[in-house]
Design a protein around this motif. Structure first.
Motif, PDB file in Angstrom:
ATOM      1  N   PHE A  36     -15.381 -45.758 -51.111  1.00 13.51           N
ATOM      2  CA  PHE A  36     -15.482 -45.223 -49.752  1.00 13.51           C
ATOM      3  C   PHE A  36     -14.409 -45.814 -48.841  1.00 13.51           C
ATOM      4  N   TYR A  37     -14.190 -47.117 -48.928  1.00 15.59           N
ATOM      5  CA  TYR A  37     -13.223 -47.792 -48.060  1.00 15.59           C
ATOM      6  C   TYR A  37     -11.822 -47.230 -48.279  1.00 15.59           C
ATOM      7  N   ASN A  38     -11.429 -47.086 -49.538  1.00 15.31           N
ATOM      8  CA  ASN A  38     -10.098 -46.540 -49.837  1.00 15.31           C
ATOM      9  C   ASN A  38     -10.009 -45.063 -49.484  1.00 15.31           C
ATOM     10  N   GLN A  39     -11.102 -44.314 -49.636  1.00 17.67           N
ATOM     11  CA  GLN A  39     -11.094 -42.902 -49.249  1.00 17.67           C
ATOM     12  C   GLN A  39     -10.879 -42.764 -47.751  1.00 17.67           C
ATOM     13  N   MET A  40     -11.538 -43.634 -46.978  1.00  9.34           N
ATOM     14  CA  MET A  40     -11.416 -43.562 -45.523  1.00  9.34           C
ATOM     15  C   MET A  40      -9.961 -43.790 -45.101  1.00  9.34           C
ATOM     16  N   PHE A  41      -9.318 -44.837 -45.630  1.00  8.47           N
ATOM     17  CA  PHE A  41      -7.935 -45.096 -45.261  1.00  8.47           C
ATOM     18  C   PHE A  41      -6.993 -44.082 -45.883  1.00  8.47           C
ATOM     19  N   GLY A  42      -7.352 -43.545 -47.027  1.00  6.39           N
ATOM     20  CA  GLY A  42      -6.537 -42.495 -47.621  1.00  6.39           C
ATOM     21  C   GLY A  42      -6.550 -41.242 -46.782  1.00  6.39           C
ATOM     22  N   ASP A  43      -7.707 -40.929 -46.212  1.00 12.89           N
ATOM     23  CA  ASP A  43      -7.805 -39.744 -45.369  1.00 12.89           C
ATOM     24  C   ASP A  43      -7.169 -39.972 -44.000  1.00 12.89           C
ATOM     25  N   TRP A  44      -7.326 -41.163 -43.434  1.00 14.24           N
ATOM     26  CA  TRP A  44      -6.757 -41.441 -42.118  1.00 14.24           C
ATOM     27  C   TRP A  44      -5.249 -41.606 -42.163  1.00 14.24           C
ATOM     28  N   PHE A  45      -4.774 -42.396 -43.105  1.00 14.03           N
ATOM     29  CA  PHE A  45      -3.371 -42.784 -43.105  1.00 14.03           C
ATOM     30  C   PHE A  45      -2.569 -42.192 -44.254  1.00 14.03           C
ATOM     31  N   GLY A  46      -3.234 -41.668 -45.268  1.00 15.40           N
ATOM     32  CA  GLY A  46      -2.535 -41.131 -46.427  1.00 15.40           C
ATOM     33  C   GLY A  46      -1.928 -42.200 -47.311  1.00 15.40           C
ATOM     34  N   THR A  47      -2.389 -43.434 -47.170  1.00 14.31           N
ATOM     35  CA  THR A  47      -1.788 -44.534 -47.916  1.00 14.31           C
ATOM     36  C   THR A  47      -2.387 -44.721 -49.293  1.00 14.31           C
ATOM     37  N   GLU A  48      -3.564 -44.216 -49.552  1.00 10.32           N
ATOM     38  CA  GLU A  48      -4.241 -44.453 -50.825  1.00 10.32           C
ATOM     39  C   GLU A  48      -4.207 -43.238 -51.743  1.00 10.32           C
ATOM     40  N   LEU A  49      -3.425 -42.246 -51.422  1.00  6.98           N
ATOM     41  CA  LEU A  49      -3.335 -41.054 -52.264  1.00  6.98           C
ATOM     42  C   LEU A  49      -2.203 -41.218 -53.276  1.00  6.98           C
ATOM     43  N   ILE A  50      -2.452 -40.766 -54.492  1.00  7.01           N
ATOM     44  CA  ILE A  50      -1.451 -40.821 -55.551  1.00  7.01           C
ATOM     45  C   ILE A  50      -1.130 -39.397 -55.960  1.00  7.01           C
ATOM     46  N   SER A  51       0.148 -39.072 -56.019  1.00  7.05           N
ATOM     47  CA  SER A  51       0.537 -37.713 -56.405  1.00  7.05           C
ATOM     48  C   SER A  51       1.438 -37.763 -57.632  1.00  7.05           C
ATOM     49  N   ILE A  52       1.237 -36.767 -58.500  1.00  2.48           N
ATOM     50  CA  ILE A  52       2.080 -36.588 -59.678  1.00  2.48           C
ATOM     51  C   ILE A  52       2.731 -35.224 -59.543  1.00  2.48           C
ATOM     52  N   LYS A  53       4.060 -35.201 -59.409  1.00  4.22           N
ATOM     53  CA  LYS A  53       4.809 -33.951 -59.288  1.00  4.22           C
ATOM     54  C   LYS A  53       5.638 -33.758 -60.550  1.00  4.22           C
ATOM     55  N   THR A  54       5.705 -32.520 -60.994  1.00  9.28           N
ATOM     56  CA  THR A  54       6.454 -32.209 -62.202  1.00  9.28           C
ATOM     57  C   THR A  54       7.574 -31.240 -61.869  1.00  9.28           C
ATOM     58  N   ASN A  55       8.782 -31.593 -62.267  1.00 11.46           N
ATOM     59  CA  ASN A  55       9.923 -30.685 -62.207  1.00 11.46           C
ATOM     60  C   ASN A  55      10.233 -30.242 -63.622  1.00 11.46           C
ATOM     61  N   LYS A  56      11.337 -29.546 -63.817  1.00 11.55           N
ATOM     62  CA  LYS A  56      11.639 -29.027 -65.149  1.00 11.55           C
ATOM     63  C   LYS A  56      11.916 -30.126 -66.169  1.00 11.55           C
ATOM     64  N   ASP A  57      12.491 -31.269 -65.740  1.00 13.56           N
ATOM     65  CA  ASP A  57      12.779 -32.320 -66.711  1.00 13.56           C
ATOM     66  C   ASP A  57      12.416 -33.719 -66.209  1.00 13.56           C
ATOM     67  N   MET A  58      11.566 -33.818 -65.187  1.00 16.21           N
ATOM     68  CA  MET A  58      11.172 -35.137 -64.702  1.00 16.21           C
ATOM     69  C   MET A  58       9.776 -35.099 -64.092  1.00 16.21           C
ATOM     70  N   ILE A  59       9.159 -36.264 -64.077  1.00 13.61           N
ATOM     71  CA  ILE A  59       7.848 -36.459 -63.459  1.00 13.61           C
ATOM     72  C   ILE A  59       8.033 -37.508 -62.374  1.00 13.61           C
ATOM     73  N   ILE A  60       7.492 -37.222 -61.175  1.00 17.59           N
ATOM     74  CA  ILE A  60       7.576 -38.159 -60.059  1.00 17.59           C
ATOM     75  C   ILE A  60       6.146 -38.543 -59.676  1.00 17.59           C
ATOM     76  N   ILE A  61       5.849 -39.830 -59.787  1.00 17.45           N
ATOM     77  CA  ILE A  61       4.529 -40.354 -59.424  1.00 17.45           C
ATOM     78  C   ILE A  61       4.726 -41.230 -58.197  1.00 17.45           C
ATOM     79  N   SER A  62       3.993 -40.956 -57.124  1.00 14.80           N
ATOM     80  CA  SER A  62       4.118 -41.786 -55.920  1.00 14.80           C
ATOM     81  C   SER A  62       2.737 -42.149 -55.416  1.00 14.80           C
ATOM     82  N   GLY A  63       2.634 -43.367 -54.891  1.00 16.94           N
ATOM     83  CA  GLY A  63       1.362 -43.854 -54.389  1.00 16.94           C
ATOM     84  C   GLY A  63       1.453 -45.328 -54.053  1.00 16.94           C
ATOM     85  N   PRO A  64       0.286 -45.982 -53.851  1.00 13.64           N
ATOM     86  CA  PRO A  64       0.284 -47.394 -53.478  1.00 13.64           C
ATOM     87  C   PRO A  64       0.672 -48.292 -54.650  1.00 13.64           C
TER      88      PRO A  64
END
Length: 160
Positions: free
Chosen positions: A114-142
């Motif tokens: 819950f604590y991390n969800q709250m700050f993730g929703d307020w500030f976007g700091t606890e979200l992790i994203s995985i993006k895929t391009n044609k020849d690379m994967i980009i993972i960003s997060g805390p």
């Protein structure tokens, strides 16, 4: 497989949110304490007191902003793109994260806590994203979770 890890720049918007979050209660409590403890509460000549009410929230907002910087892991030219993406998704799911948003090119995870969800929703700091391009994967997060992903990719037994 080429692996690159870098810190992203701190967000000004996150700094402003932390500053507002710190100023409101700090000024409220500080003003109440000043009114009840000052010899003449309506004589605002204690300059050091008011400077502390400004400097402490600014300093803590700077610290929180730098502490919540995001990192970005770029995996370029893996031999099996889908296998590495599936492994990273499974690894994050095993580390108490749930899928918040998923489409063909992007998956966003958030914490079950819950604590991390709250700050993730307020500030976007606890979200992790995985993006895929044609020849690379980009993972960003805390840093706290992506450091484990980076270590497993570098030294673990992930099929590249």
């Amino acid at each position: 497989m080429k692996l690159e890890t870098k810190f992203l720049k701190p967000s000004l918007w996150t700094f402003v949110k932390f500053l507002i979050l710190g100023l409101i209660p700090f000024w409220s409590f500080g003003t109440i304490i000043y009114i009840f403890t000052a010899p003449d509460p309506f004589d605002v000549k204690m300059y050091t007191w008011w400077s502390y009410l400004i400097l402490i929230p600014i300093g803590s907002a700077i610290g929180f902003t730098l502490g919540t910087r995001r990192i970005q892991i770029t995996i370029a030219n893996p031999s099996d793109l889908e296998n590495v993406k599936k492994w990273s998704s499974d690894f994050l799911t095993r580390n108490r994260l749930i899928v918040k948003l998923q489409n063909r090119d992007k998956t966003v995870f958030r914490s079950k806590k819950f604590y991390n969800q709250m700050f993730g929703d307020w500030f976007g700091t606890e979200l992790i994203s995985i993006k895929t391009n044609k020849d690379m994967i980009i993972i960003s997060g805390p840093l706290s979770l992506l450091d484990k992903v980076d270590t497993e990719l570098r030294f673990g037994k992930v099929n590249n």
